[in-house]
Design a protein around this motif. Structure first.
Motif, PDB file in Angstrom:
ATOM      1  N   THR A   1       5.187   4.115  -8.045  1.00 33.88           N
ATOM      2  CA  THR A   1       4.309   2.964  -8.231  1.00 33.88           C
ATOM      3  C   THR A   1       3.775   2.493  -6.887  1.00 33.88           C
ATOM      4  O   THR A   1       4.552   2.258  -5.963  1.00 33.88           O
ATOM      5  CB  THR A   1       5.074   1.811  -8.907  1.00 33.88           C
ATOM      6  N   PRO A   2       2.472   2.341  -6.739  1.00 33.43           N
ATOM      7  CA  PRO A   2       1.943   1.771  -5.489  1.00 33.43           C
ATOM      8  C   PRO A   2       2.403   0.323  -5.327  1.00 33.43           C
ATOM      9  O   PRO A   2       2.469  -0.441  -6.291  1.00 33.43           O
ATOM     10  CB  PRO A   2       0.424   1.850  -5.661  1.00 33.43           C
ATOM     11  N   VAL A   3       2.722  -0.037  -4.101  1.00 32.28           N
ATOM     12  CA  VAL A   3       3.185  -1.392  -3.813  1.00 32.28           C
ATOM     13  C   VAL A   3       1.966  -2.287  -3.624  1.00 32.28           C
ATOM     14  O   VAL A   3       1.271  -2.223  -2.612  1.00 32.28           O
ATOM     15  CB  VAL A   3       4.082  -1.422  -2.563  1.00 32.28           C
ATOM     16  N   THR A   4       1.690  -3.096  -4.616  1.00 27.22           N
ATOM     17  CA  THR A   4       0.594  -4.053  -4.606  1.00 27.22           C
ATOM     18  C   THR A   4       1.142  -5.427  -4.228  1.00 27.22           C
ATOM     19  O   THR A   4       2.363  -5.630  -4.153  1.00 27.22           O
ATOM     20  CB  THR A   4      -0.053  -4.128  -5.991  1.00 27.22           C
TER      21      THR A   4
ATOM     22  N   ALA B   1       2.732  10.264  -2.557  1.00 22.16           N
ATOM     23  CA  ALA B   1       3.658  10.305  -3.699  1.00 22.16           C
ATOM     24  C   ALA B   1       3.220   9.370  -4.817  1.00 22.16           C
ATOM     25  O   ALA B   1       4.045   8.815  -5.540  1.00 22.16           O
ATOM     26  CB  ALA B   1       5.086   9.974  -3.260  1.00 22.16           C
ATOM     27  N   ARG B   2       1.923   9.194  -4.985  1.00 26.62           N
ATOM     28  CA  ARG B   2       1.425   8.360  -6.063  1.00 26.62           C
ATOM     29  C   ARG B   2       1.297   9.166  -7.349  1.00 26.62           C
ATOM     30  O   ARG B   2       0.972  10.355  -7.318  1.00 26.62           O
ATOM     31  CB  ARG B   2       0.062   7.770  -5.702  1.00 26.62           C
ATOM     32  N   CYS B   3       1.526   8.518  -8.455  1.00 24.20           N
ATOM     33  CA  CYS B   3       1.359   9.168  -9.747  1.00 24.20           C
ATOM     34  C   CYS B   3      -0.127   9.293 -10.058  1.00 24.20           C
ATOM     35  O   CYS B   3      -0.927   8.429  -9.678  1.00 24.20           O
ATOM     36  CB  CYS B   3       2.047   8.367 -10.845  1.00 24.20           C
ATOM     37  N   PRO B   4      -0.531  10.362 -10.735  1.00 23.96           N
ATOM     38  CA  PRO B   4      -1.943  10.476 -11.114  1.00 23.96           C
ATOM     39  C   PRO B   4      -2.364   9.309 -11.998  1.00 23.96           C
ATOM     40  O   PRO B   4      -1.575   8.784 -12.782  1.00 23.96           O
ATOM     41  CB  PRO B   4      -1.994  11.809 -11.888  1.00 23.96           C
ATOM     42  N   ALA B   5      -3.603   8.905 -11.839  1.00 23.33           N
ATOM     43  CA  ALA B   5      -4.127   7.825 -12.667  1.00 23.33           C
ATOM     44  C   ALA B   5      -4.206   8.271 -14.121  1.00 23.33           C
ATOM     45  O   ALA B   5      -4.391   9.461 -14.415  1.00 23.33           O
ATOM     46  CB  ALA B   5      -5.508   7.402 -12.169  1.00 23.33           C
ATOM     47  N   THR B   6      -4.018   7.336 -15.023  1.00 20.29           N
ATOM     48  CA  THR B   6      -4.184   7.637 -16.441  1.00 20.29           C
ATOM     49  C   THR B   6      -5.620   8.079 -16.698  1.00 20.29           C
ATOM     50  O   THR B   6      -6.554   7.396 -16.279  1.00 20.29           O
ATOM     51  CB  THR B   6      -3.867   6.409 -17.290  1.00 20.29           C
TER      52      THR B   6
ATOM     53  N   GLY C   1       0.786  -1.217   0.000  1.00 22.52           N
ATOM     54  CA  GLY C   1       0.000   0.000   0.000  1.00 22.52           C
ATOM     55  C   GLY C   1       0.820   1.271   0.000  1.00 22.52           C
ATOM     56  O   GLY C   1       0.264   2.352  -0.200  1.00 22.52           O
ATOM     57  N   ARG C   2       2.110   1.182   0.221  1.00 25.11           N
ATOM     58  CA  ARG C   2       2.961   2.372   0.159  1.00 25.11           C
ATOM     59  C   ARG C   2       3.364   2.628  -1.297  1.00 25.11           C
ATOM     60  O   ARG C   2       2.934   1.937  -2.215  1.00 25.11           O
ATOM     61  CB  ARG C   2       4.178   2.202   1.058  1.00 25.11           C
ATOM     62  N   THR C   3       4.231   3.608  -1.486  1.00 26.37           N
ATOM     63  CA  THR C   3       4.623   4.014  -2.837  1.00 26.37           C
ATOM     64  C   THR C   3       6.138   3.940  -2.966  1.00 26.37           C
ATOM     65  O   THR C   3       6.863   4.401  -2.069  1.00 26.37           O
ATOM     66  CB  THR C   3       4.150   5.448  -3.123  1.00 26.37           C
ATOM     67  N   LEU C   4       6.603   3.363  -4.062  1.00 19.72           N
ATOM     68  CA  LEU C   4       8.049   3.272  -4.284  1.00 19.72           C
ATOM     69  C   LEU C   4       8.657   4.670  -4.349  1.00 19.72           C
ATOM     70  O   LEU C   4       8.191   5.526  -5.112  1.00 19.72           O
ATOM     71  CB  LEU C   4       8.344   2.526  -5.579  1.00 19.72           C
ATOM     72  N   ALA C   5       9.708   4.891  -3.559  1.00 16.32           N
ATOM     73  CA  ALA C   5      10.381   6.190  -3.556  1.00 16.32           C
ATOM     74  C   ALA C   5      11.477   6.258  -4.600  1.00 16.32           C
ATOM     75  O   ALA C   5      11.865   7.352  -5.026  1.00 16.32           O
ATOM     76  CB  ALA C   5      10.968   6.471  -2.167  1.00 16.32           C
ATOM     77  N   VAL C   6      11.989   5.119  -5.014  1.00 16.23           N
ATOM     78  CA  VAL C   6      13.019   5.051  -6.064  1.00 16.23           C
ATOM     79  C   VAL C   6      12.604   3.949  -7.025  1.00 16.23           C
ATOM     80  O   VAL C   6      11.828   3.056  -6.676  1.00 16.23           O
ATOM     81  CB  VAL C   6      14.412   4.753  -5.464  1.00 16.23           C
TER      82      VAL C   6
ATOM     83  N   VAL D   1      10.405   3.308   0.337  1.00 14.05           N
ATOM     84  CA  VAL D   1       9.014   3.701   0.093  1.00 14.05           C
ATOM     85  C   VAL D   1       8.693   4.971   0.870  1.00 14.05           C
ATOM     86  O   VAL D   1       9.358   5.329   1.838  1.00 14.05           O
ATOM     87  CB  VAL D   1       8.038   2.587   0.521  1.00 14.05           C
ATOM     88  N   HIS D   2       7.651   5.656   0.417  1.00 11.73           N
ATOM     89  CA  HIS D   2       7.120   6.793   1.150  1.00 11.73           C
ATOM     90  C   HIS D   2       6.178   6.292   2.244  1.00 11.73           C
ATOM     91  O   HIS D   2       5.498   5.274   2.069  1.00 11.73           O
ATOM     92  CB  HIS D   2       6.357   7.732   0.209  1.00 11.73           C
ATOM     93  N   PRO D   3       6.111   6.983   3.365  1.00 15.14           N
ATOM     94  CA  PRO D   3       5.197   6.548   4.425  1.00 15.14           C
ATOM     95  C   PRO D   3       3.742   6.717   4.001  1.00 15.14           C
ATOM     96  O   PRO D   3       3.418   7.558   3.159  1.00 15.14           O
ATOM     97  CB  PRO D   3       5.551   7.467   5.598  1.00 15.14           C
TER      98      PRO D   3
END
Length: 507
Positions: free
Chosen positions: A236-239, A402-407, A107-112, A256-258
């Motif tokens: 990228t969200p961590v799924t 820090a999630r990217c906007p959805a397409t 559920g977190r987001t990749l920071a790198v 990851v971002h918190p």
């Protein structure tokens, strides 16, 4: 659904054009529909809605309502696109990243970017159960080519059992899916495609009905990636699938971002937390819905707190909270027990968005409590609250996480949707296949501000511009944070739209 107009008794909304039909009906909570929560009942109101006086504004005139939550009669509502942009820019950047074990990264987001630490697969691997063969057949079958003399005798090469033995030309050895291909092997013959015959001398011979091409059913080393390959982008969200890929690529922890920390405060004395509605009280629909929805948006959210209609309790909760985002339900309009606006003024909060030109959900708000602490005030009506969640909370949480906007997603409407004269409308839709147009967005019944039946069957909310949209018009879609088709089907799947079906209001 047919192509008939998606009419939903929009008389109240049309009356807003002259701002006369409903003004005399606004009196606190008197017109709150069944199922609504406290305060922000999302009643039909126009551009001259009574409400809150911002800090530093002139004192209200005799014609302006004077209760604590009142706004000036000419208070403008923020256009819906501008409100979403404001929410996205409320914080400039997400918190600094850190590392998390794989078990805690979901559920977190990749920071790198995620890069492979090893080749995948890291050695030539059998893709099937069968025999590893060397050269053209037929082949002499070896009982085993494993170095392990205590385990797997006669079973050939098993997954996880290394072998240093080379397979001579003209020989074959049984092999399991995932096992390492021995040196000298040129292909894998599937078990269902080979036949083993016993020879008079006790030896076994493997035959194939057709020639086996080199490389058949072998996953070569590095087929999926090579060490150092870029696998996933930052943001990228961590799924669960990302966790699996990271583990396969050699990771024990990720940068990851918190998760944004969110606190949910449910307001309203009339809300029950269990059982059937009784004695003029109703069930709280928002508490059970918002927390898992916020978690699906990448937030860390605890169980909701129920505060009732207590101004001091609300003040103390906001003052003591350390959450990145506080989400309140109800209390955002101008009724006598709508305490959100007066409490925000008492705390010196900065109102970034105070009312949005959207239906349902126009009494929503966004406030800054501190440099990195915000509040989203949702209306109390359930579907109006969903509108506020997707309009203000989702863009803000996307930045914090820090999630990217959805397409961007756009589809043609399966039916005409009547519009509000001035405001954007958000209408629950389900994806349907059309023989001529392909996939379409079909508006659903039960879309009133106090209803959840439509959104529970929806794949997305269609963004209907002021004035409406005709059948076949491509519209923007706000997709829900779960797979399309995950929820139940439409309440009346496969049947034509009935204009007389209950809509539950037009706000």
């Amino acid at each position: 659904m047919t192509g008939r107009e998606y009419s939903d008794e929009f008389a109240d909304a049309l009356a807003l054009a002259n701002d006369t039909a409903v003004a005399h009906q606004r009196s606190g909570r008197a017109d709150r529909p069944p199922g609504a929560s406290t305060g922000g009942s999302d009643r039909p109101t126009g551009p001259h809605e009574a409400g809150h006086t911002a800090p530093g504004a002139p004192a209200p005139s005799a014609a302006t309502p004077s209760h604590p939550g009142a706004r000036p009669s000419d208070h403008p509502h923020t256009p819906w696109p501008a409100a979403r942009e404001q929410a996205e820019r409320a914080v400039r950047q997400p918190p600094a990243p850190g590392t998390a074990d794989l078990a805690d990264a979901l559920g977190r987001t990749l920071a790198v970017p995620l890069t492979a630490l090893t080749d995948l697969p890291s050695f030539d691997t059998s893709a099937m159960d069968g025999w590893a063969v060397a050269g053209p057949g037929p082949w002499r079958v070896d009982a085993t080519a494993s170095d392990d003399t205590d385990r797997g005798r006669g079973a050939g090469i098993l997954a996880g059992h290394a072998t240093t033995l080379a397979l001579p030309d003209g020989h074959a050895v049984p092999i399991a899916t995932g096992a390492r291909i021995p040196a000298g092997a040129t292909a894998v013959l599937r078990s269902e495609h080979g036949e083993v015959l016993e020879l008079p001398d006790g030896r076994a011979r493997l035959y194939a009905p057709r020639p086996v091409p080199p490389g058949q059913d072998i996953r070569p080393r590095g087929q999926e990636c090579r060490a150092g390959d870029h696998l996933l982008a930052a943001g990228t969200p961590v799924t669960p699938a990302v966790l699996g890929l990271a583990a396969a690529a050699g990771y024990d922890e990720l940068s990851v971002h918190p998760r944004p920390r969110v606190e949910v405060l449910v307001l309203g004395d009339e809300l029950l937390r269990s059982g059937l509605p009784e004695g003029g009280r109703i069930r709280d629909a928002l508490g059970p819905m918002l927390v898992p929805w916020l978690r699906a948006l990448g937030a860390e959210a605890a169980a909701p707190r129920h505060l009732g209609d207590d101004a001091e309790a609300l003040h103390d909760a906001l003052a003591a909270s350390t959450a990145d985002l506080i989400v309140t339900t109800g209390g955002t309009a101008s009724g006598p027990v709508d305490h959100v606006h007066p409490t925000l003024r008492r705390l010196g909060a900065e109102l970034l968005v105070d009312g949005v030109a959207v239906r349902p959900g126009h009494p929503m708000l966004l406030a800054r409590l501190a440099p990195r602490r915000h509040l989203v005030g949702l209306p109390g009506n359930p579907l109006a609250a969903v509108s506020g969640l997707l309009t203000l909370a989702e863009p803000l949480l996307r930045t914090l996480a820090a999630r990217c906007p959805a397409t961007p997603c756009r589809l043609p409407l399966a039916a005409t949707v009547q519009g509000h004269p001035h405001d954007t409308r958000l209408v629950p839709v389900a994806y349907r296949d059309d023989a001529r147009r392909g996939q379409t967005a079909a508006p659903l019944h039960f879309h009133g501000p106090a209803m959840l039946r439509g959104i529970a069957a929806a794949d997305a909310l269609a963004v209907i511009p002021p004035g409406g949209a005709e059948r076949g018009t491509e519209v923007e879609l706000l997709e829900l944070p779960w797979p399309a088709g995950w929820s139940a089907t439409s309440p009346t799947p496969g049947t034509p739209y009935d204009p007389a079906a209950p809509a539950g209001g037009t706000a």
